[in-house]
Design an enzyme around this catalytic site. Structure first.
Site, PDB file in Angstrom:
ATOM      1  CB  VAL A 149      -0.932   0.023   1.231  1.00 51.82           C
ATOM      2  CG1 VAL A 149      -1.868   1.226   1.167  1.00 51.82           C
ATOM      3  CG2 VAL A 149      -1.727  -1.273   1.330  1.00 51.82           C
ATOM      4  N   GLY A 179       8.493   4.548   1.972  1.00 52.54           N
ATOM      5  CA  GLY A 179       7.719   4.349   3.187  1.00 52.54           C
ATOM      6  C   GLY A 179       6.402   3.683   2.861  1.00 52.54           C
ATOM      7  CB  SER A 180       3.805   2.822   2.172  1.00 49.70           C
ATOM      8  OG  SER A 180       2.412   2.952   2.040  1.00 49.70           O
ATOM      9  NE  ARG A 181      -1.730  -0.863   5.768  1.00 52.78           N
ATOM     10  CZ  ARG A 181      -2.845  -0.899   6.480  1.00 52.78           C
ATOM     11  NH1 ARG A 181      -3.444   0.244   6.796  1.00 52.78           N
ATOM     12  NH2 ARG A 181      -3.363  -2.029   6.872  1.00 52.78           N
TER      13      ARG A 181
END
EC number: 4.1.1.-
Length: 214
Positions: A149, A179-181
Site C-alpha cells: 500500500v 515508506g508506507s505499509r
C-alpha cells in the site's frame, strides 16, 4: 546488496555532487548527501528465513501497525474477495526501514494486480483499500495474499514478480518508495498461532509472524 534500479536514483546526485565540488562545496555536499541517503534507502541486506515451513515471516521491515483485522471489517473486504475469512497482519515502514518486501511463505503468484487510488497516510485504516496498492495472490500451503500500500509520500510500487512466478520464503517480491505499509493475509482456518503483536519490530524475510497449520 542493493535493490533493483538503485543506480537510477543514486547516480545523478552523486555525479552532480562530484562535478560541483571544485565550484561550490556546500552544493556538492548537499548532492553527495542526497546520494548517500538514497543509497541507504535502496539497500537490500541478505536475509535468512527460518527453515521451519510452518513459520510465515514478515513481508516488510518496520513495526506492526495492526495485530489482526477481523474479516468483515471495512479494511478487509478486499482481502475477503481473495481468501476465505482472512486474518491480516499489517506492517508500517518508515523512511529509515529497509524497503524491499519479501515473500512470507513459498508459493506461486496466481494474481498480481495494481489498483489505482488515493495517497493518504499509510497508518490510516482506510488506506488499505483506498490508496494506490498492489495485491499479490499466492497459491501456497496455505494460499496467502501480500498487499503493498502506497502512502502520502510513498507513491511508487515496484513489483519484482509476475503471474506464474514461483517464489521461496524470504525472496524479494517488490518495493514501495519511500515508506508506507504492507499487509499479509492468510485464511483463518490455516492459522495455528499468531506470533507478534501491535508495536513489535519485524524484519522482512526473517521475523516469524504467523505459525500455519501443517
Amino acid at each position: 546488496m542493493m535493490a533493483p534500479g538503485w543506480w537510477k536514483f543514486v547516480t545523478p546526485p552523486a555525479a552532480l555532487g562530484a562535478a560541483l565540488f571544485p565550484w561550490s562545496r556546500p552544493l556538492s555536499f548537499l548532492c553527495l548527501g542526497t546520494a548517500a541517503f538514497l543509497a541507504f534507502f535502496f539497500r537490500n541486506p541478505p536475509r535468512e528465513p527460518p527453515s521451519d515451513p510452518s513459520l510465515a515471516v514478515s513481508p516488510a521491515d518496520g513495526r506492526l501497525l495492526g495485530y489482526v483485522m477481523e474479516a468483515g471489517e471495512a479494511s478487509d473486504d478486499e482481502l475477503s474477495s481473495y481468501l476465505d475469512d482472512p486474518i491480516t497482519v499489517s506492517v508500517f515502514m518508515s523512511p529509515l526501514d529497509v524497503h524491499v518486501n519479501r515473500a512470507p511463505l513459498d508459493g506461486r503468484v496466481v494474481e498480481a494486480e495494481i489498483l489505482k487510488g488515493r495517497f493518504r497516510p499509510a497508518f490510516r485504516k482506510d488506506s488499505a483499500t483506498e490508496n494506490n496498492r498492489a495485491v499479490l495472490l499466492f497459491d501456497g500451503d496455505p494460499p496467502f495474499v501480500v498487499r503493498l500500500v502506497s502512502g502520502a509520500v510513498a507513491r511508487r510500487i515496484d513489483l519484482y514478480v509476475q503471474e506464474g512466478d514461483e517464489v521461496n520464503k524470504g525472496e524479494p517480491i517488490g518495493m514501495i518508495r519511500f515508506g508506507s505499509r504492507v499487509d499479509l493475509a492468510v485464511p483463518r482456518s490455516s492459522v495455528e498461532e499468531l506470533l507478534v503483536r501491535k508495536g513489535d519490530s519485524v524484519k522482512a524475510g526473517e521475523t516469524p509472524v504467523i505459525r500455519v497449520k501443517r
